[in-house]
Design an enzyme around this catalytic site. Sequence first.
Site, PDB file in Angstrom:
ATOM      1  N   PRO A   1      -4.794  -4.802   7.997  1.00  0.00           N
ATOM      2  CA  PRO A   1      -6.242  -4.537   7.961  1.00  0.00           C
ATOM      3  C   PRO A   1      -6.836  -4.288   6.572  1.00  0.00           C
ATOM      4  O   PRO A   1      -7.338  -3.198   6.279  1.00  0.00           O
ATOM      5  CB  PRO A   1      -6.372  -3.297   8.850  1.00  0.00           C
ATOM      6  N   CYS A   2      -6.823  -5.311   5.737  1.00  0.00           N
ATOM      7  CA  CYS A   2      -7.437  -5.179   4.415  1.00  0.00           C
ATOM      8  C   CYS A   2      -8.946  -4.971   4.523  1.00  0.00           C
ATOM      9  O   CYS A   2      -9.586  -4.516   3.567  1.00  0.00           O
ATOM     10  CB  CYS A   2      -7.116  -6.384   3.543  1.00  0.00           C
TER      11      CYS A   2
END
Length: 276
Positions: free
Chosen positions: A244-245
Amino acid sequence: MKDIVALHDNYIQIEKAIKYIDENFKEHPSIDEIAKNVGMSKFHFIRVFKEYVGVTPKQFLHCVTLNYAKEHIKESKSILDSSLDIGLSSTSRLHELFVNLIGVTPKEWKEKGKDVQITYGFGETPFGEALIGFTDKGICYLGFIDDNKIEIFNRFNELWENANLVHNEIAANEYLENIFVKNKKYNLFVKGTNLQVNVWKALLNLPNGVVATYQDIANYLDKPKAVRAIASAIGRNHVGYLIPCHRVIAKSGAMSGYRWGIERKKILIAYESINK
């Protein structure tokens, strides 16, 4: 498959609405105005929004504005410190999607995937069309597409340029449905430097609805002066959503630096904050 296509159609409407909000938020547009802009009646627009995210458009708007990040960034540091220590045991929905992150071997890195067989294909997700690639070791690529399939394929192909690529649209759509609809667990098979892999592992421990800054991640990795390198590593993430950047934002609270579009980043953060 019908359900995921419907979700994708709804996402397109939501994305268009958020673009309109971004351009007109200072005027505080009404639900009527936003619905008209996306070509829907007010009540149909509200119903589609409600079906998609489980809340009304007005509630959703509170989450997608920059105020969401600014309001939560002050507490993200303490939340980050505790949540990163939890690791894969977290009850976060995201953490149920995978069981392990595996890095390529030095030989695979040097040979850019030689002798690695990767099955890939295009398919629909609730957040737009995507290209997914996977091996017997796990998912090795997940990138969202807006208009240019060739560009996203070239990124994928460059990353694994010596791999044996096998195109299978049916298998790809099955994987995407398992990820986004059925929440099935998969390993992740990534190609990166030691720093990049360590950064991605840190991102995996951020629970739904929590945002962190680049500095937060740098501090956690005991590299407080390496913010630029950390930001670069985050930008190199090639497994969107699962790593989850999108949960990392600038210190100012700005939603910047997402390779798959700022609107999509806002939707992902808002969606997770509502459904955490």
